[in-house]
Design a protein around this motif. Structure first.
Motif, PDB file in Angstrom:
ATOM      1  N   ALA A  16      50.046 -50.277 -14.878  1.00 44.31           N
ATOM      2  CA  ALA A  16      49.537 -50.882 -13.492  1.00 44.31           C
ATOM      3  C   ALA A  16      50.403 -50.798 -12.503  1.00 44.31           C
ATOM      4  O   ALA A  16      50.241 -50.616 -11.433  1.00 44.31           O
ATOM      5  CB  ALA A  16      48.628 -52.136 -13.771  1.00 44.31           C
ATOM      6  N   VAL A  17      51.640 -51.355 -12.876  1.00 48.29           N
ATOM      7  CA  VAL A  17      53.001 -51.828 -11.910  1.00 48.29           C
ATOM      8  C   VAL A  17      53.541 -50.283 -11.611  1.00 48.29           C
ATOM      9  O   VAL A  17      53.695 -49.946 -10.418  1.00 48.29           O
ATOM     10  CB  VAL A  17      53.906 -52.542 -12.509  1.00 48.29           C
ATOM     11  N   GLY A  18      53.495 -49.441 -12.682  1.00 49.79           N
ATOM     12  CA  GLY A  18      53.970 -47.828 -12.330  1.00 49.79           C
ATOM     13  C   GLY A  18      52.934 -47.293 -11.298  1.00 49.79           C
ATOM     14  O   GLY A  18      53.460 -46.498 -10.448  1.00 49.79           O
ATOM     15  N   ILE A  19      51.949 -47.211 -11.715  1.00 47.49           N
ATOM     16  CA  ILE A  19      50.734 -46.624 -10.812  1.00 47.49           C
ATOM     17  C   ILE A  19      50.857 -47.077  -9.358  1.00 47.49           C
ATOM     18  O   ILE A  19      50.761 -46.427  -8.360  1.00 47.49           O
ATOM     19  CB  ILE A  19      49.469 -46.617 -11.566  1.00 47.49           C
ATOM     20  N   VAL A  24      51.173 -46.453  -3.889  1.00 44.37           N
ATOM     21  CA  VAL A  24      51.281 -46.961  -2.599  1.00 44.37           C
ATOM     22  C   VAL A  24      52.044 -46.246  -1.658  1.00 44.37           C
ATOM     23  O   VAL A  24      51.671 -45.980  -0.530  1.00 44.37           O
ATOM     24  CB  VAL A  24      51.953 -48.567  -2.552  1.00 44.37           C
ATOM     25  N   PRO A  25      53.030 -45.476  -2.001  1.00 43.94           N
ATOM     26  CA  PRO A  25      53.853 -44.655  -1.094  1.00 43.94           C
ATOM     27  C   PRO A  25      53.226 -43.436  -0.898  1.00 43.94           C
ATOM     28  O   PRO A  25      53.202 -42.896   0.312  1.00 43.94           O
ATOM     29  CB  PRO A  25      55.039 -44.384  -2.002  1.00 43.94           C
ATOM     30  N   ILE A  26      52.282 -42.775  -1.878  1.00 45.17           N
ATOM     31  CA  ILE A  26      51.510 -41.796  -1.769  1.00 45.17           C
ATOM     32  C   ILE A  26      50.586 -42.023  -0.570  1.00 45.17           C
ATOM     33  O   ILE A  26      50.316 -41.250   0.383  1.00 45.17           O
ATOM     34  CB  ILE A  26      50.949 -41.265  -3.072  1.00 45.17           C
ATOM     35  N   VAL A  27      49.684 -43.278  -0.477  1.00 45.74           N
ATOM     36  CA  VAL A  27      48.908 -43.445   0.329  1.00 45.74           C
ATOM     37  C   VAL A  27      49.500 -43.554   1.812  1.00 45.74           C
ATOM     38  O   VAL A  27      49.081 -43.189   2.655  1.00 45.74           O
ATOM     39  CB  VAL A  27      48.002 -44.776   0.083  1.00 45.74           C
ATOM     40  N   ALA A  48      53.918 -36.432  -0.638  1.00 44.21           N
ATOM     41  CA  ALA A  48      53.016 -37.267  -1.159  1.00 44.21           C
ATOM     42  C   ALA A  48      52.360 -36.227  -2.231  1.00 44.21           C
ATOM     43  O   ALA A  48      51.870 -36.859  -3.370  1.00 44.21           O
ATOM     44  CB  ALA A  48      51.703 -37.583  -0.156  1.00 44.21           C
ATOM     45  N   THR A  49      52.170 -35.048  -2.067  1.00 43.81           N
ATOM     46  CA  THR A  49      51.483 -34.131  -3.104  1.00 43.81           C
ATOM     47  C   THR A  49      52.450 -33.899  -4.179  1.00 43.81           C
ATOM     48  O   THR A  49      52.036 -34.092  -5.522  1.00 43.81           O
ATOM     49  CB  THR A  49      51.452 -32.491  -2.427  1.00 43.81           C
ATOM     50  N   GLY A  50      53.884 -33.860  -4.158  1.00 43.85           N
ATOM     51  CA  GLY A  50      54.632 -33.975  -5.143  1.00 43.85           C
ATOM     52  C   GLY A  50      54.642 -35.161  -6.246  1.00 43.85           C
ATOM     53  O   GLY A  50      54.873 -35.328  -7.313  1.00 43.85           O
ATOM     54  N   ALA A  51      54.688 -36.426  -5.323  1.00 46.30           N
ATOM     55  CA  ALA A  51      54.591 -37.845  -5.839  1.00 46.30           C
ATOM     56  C   ALA A  51      53.416 -37.779  -6.497  1.00 46.30           C
ATOM     57  O   ALA A  51      53.378 -38.430  -7.920  1.00 46.30           O
ATOM     58  CB  ALA A  51      54.624 -38.866  -4.757  1.00 46.30           C
ATOM     59  N   THR A 112      59.868 -33.521  -5.067  1.00 46.45           N
ATOM     60  CA  THR A 112      59.218 -34.916  -5.246  1.00 46.45           C
ATOM     61  C   THR A 112      58.755 -34.971  -6.752  1.00 46.45           C
ATOM     62  O   THR A 112      58.821 -35.906  -6.950  1.00 46.45           O
ATOM     63  CB  THR A 112      58.517 -35.202  -4.139  1.00 46.45           C
ATOM     64  N   ASN A 113      57.978 -34.044  -7.222  1.00 40.51           N
ATOM     65  CA  ASN A 113      57.410 -33.884  -8.354  1.00 40.51           C
ATOM     66  C   ASN A 113      58.390 -34.396  -9.533  1.00 40.51           C
ATOM     67  O   ASN A 113      58.015 -35.241 -10.510  1.00 40.51           O
ATOM     68  CB  ASN A 113      56.569 -32.419  -8.473  1.00 40.51           C
ATOM     69  N   PRO A 114      59.569 -33.488  -9.640  1.00 38.59           N
ATOM     70  CA  PRO A 114      60.106 -33.701 -10.819  1.00 38.59           C
ATOM     71  C   PRO A 114      60.995 -35.497 -10.572  1.00 38.59           C
ATOM     72  O   PRO A 114      61.265 -35.886 -11.573  1.00 38.59           O
ATOM     73  CB  PRO A 114      61.293 -32.650 -10.979  1.00 38.59           C
ATOM     74  N   LEU A 115      61.243 -35.610  -9.237  1.00 38.13           N
ATOM     75  CA  LEU A 115      61.947 -36.829  -9.203  1.00 38.13           C
ATOM     76  C   LEU A 115      61.005 -38.181  -9.632  1.00 38.13           C
ATOM     77  O   LEU A 115      61.297 -38.988 -10.130  1.00 38.13           O
ATOM     78  CB  LEU A 115      62.199 -37.064  -7.650  1.00 38.13           C
ATOM     79  N   VAL A 116      59.727 -38.013  -9.402  1.00 41.62           N
ATOM     80  CA  VAL A 116      58.769 -38.901  -9.702  1.00 41.62           C
ATOM     81  C   VAL A 116      58.609 -38.926 -11.129  1.00 41.62           C
ATOM     82  O   VAL A 116      58.565 -39.907 -11.881  1.00 41.62           O
ATOM     83  CB  VAL A 116      57.302 -38.914  -9.059  1.00 41.62           C
ATOM     84  N   SER A 117      58.552 -37.808 -11.737  1.00 38.07           N
ATOM     85  CA  SER A 117      58.430 -37.716 -13.147  1.00 38.07           C
ATOM     86  C   SER A 117      59.477 -38.279 -14.182  1.00 38.07           C
ATOM     87  O   SER A 117      59.273 -39.087 -15.057  1.00 38.07           O
ATOM     88  CB  SER A 117      58.231 -36.160 -13.715  1.00 38.07           C
TER      89      SER A 117
END
Length: 169
Positions: A16-19, A24-27, A48-51, A112-117
């Motif tokens: 829940a904390v991770g999501i 929140v930044p995506i929104v 936002a898409t990458g995240a 952003t995709n790999p950074l978030v992963s």
């Protein structure tokens, strides 16, 4: 330090904390993106898409870990998270691509995709990255990937309407 894999079987509170920390930044990026002009909108929606894709990959890892530990595919909540977030991520991708030039949106979702992963792996799943000289090489590689992405995104081949300059001889 040698790298160690983490475990996506974490407590529900940790999920829940991770999501929340990702959603929140995506929104916020989507809200800011829809207020901005063409290229600004495309850039923010691209990030936002990458995240969103990075979060989706974390949910997929959770599905795989749950199924590997005996849960049924349709009995784990992450499966339904993927079923909702996957199409939303693709809708967001299409919105970013439609908002402006590929030059504006592509670096955001590519980087952003790999950074978030990686952030999820290290902070939520408890993975351990290799340190020392390997960290220097990893950082150099990440910078080169970032530079290469931006250079490719600015290619004149992606914008056929841009004026072409003939090289001098």
């Amino acid at each position: 330090m040698a790298p160690e894999g983490g475990d996506p079987l974490v407590e529900t509170e940790t999920w829940a904390v991770g999501i929340a920390a990702t959603a929140v930044p995506i929104v916020a990026l989507v809200a800011l993106g829809y207020r901005g002009q063409r290229e600004h909108r495309a850039a923010l929606l691209g990030v936002a898409t990458g995240a969103a894709f990075g979060l989706n990959s974390s949910l997929i890892a959770g599905v795989g870990a749950s199924v590997a530990h005996g849960a049924g595919l349709l009995t784990t909540w992450q499966t339904y998270g993927v079923a909702v977030l996957g199409p939303l991520s693709f809708f967001l991708l299409q919105s970013a691509l439609h908002a402006g030039n590929l030059v504006a949106s592509q670096p955001g979702f590519t980087l952003t995709n790999p950074l978030v992963s990686v952030a999820w792996g290290l902070s939520v799943f408890g993975e351990q990255a290799r340190g020392g000289w390997f960290l220097l090489g990893t950082t150099a590689g990440a910078v080169l990937i970032g530079v290469g992405t931006v250079v490719l995104a600015r290619s004149k081949m992606l914008n056929p309407d841009a004026p072409h300059r003939t090289p001098r001889r």
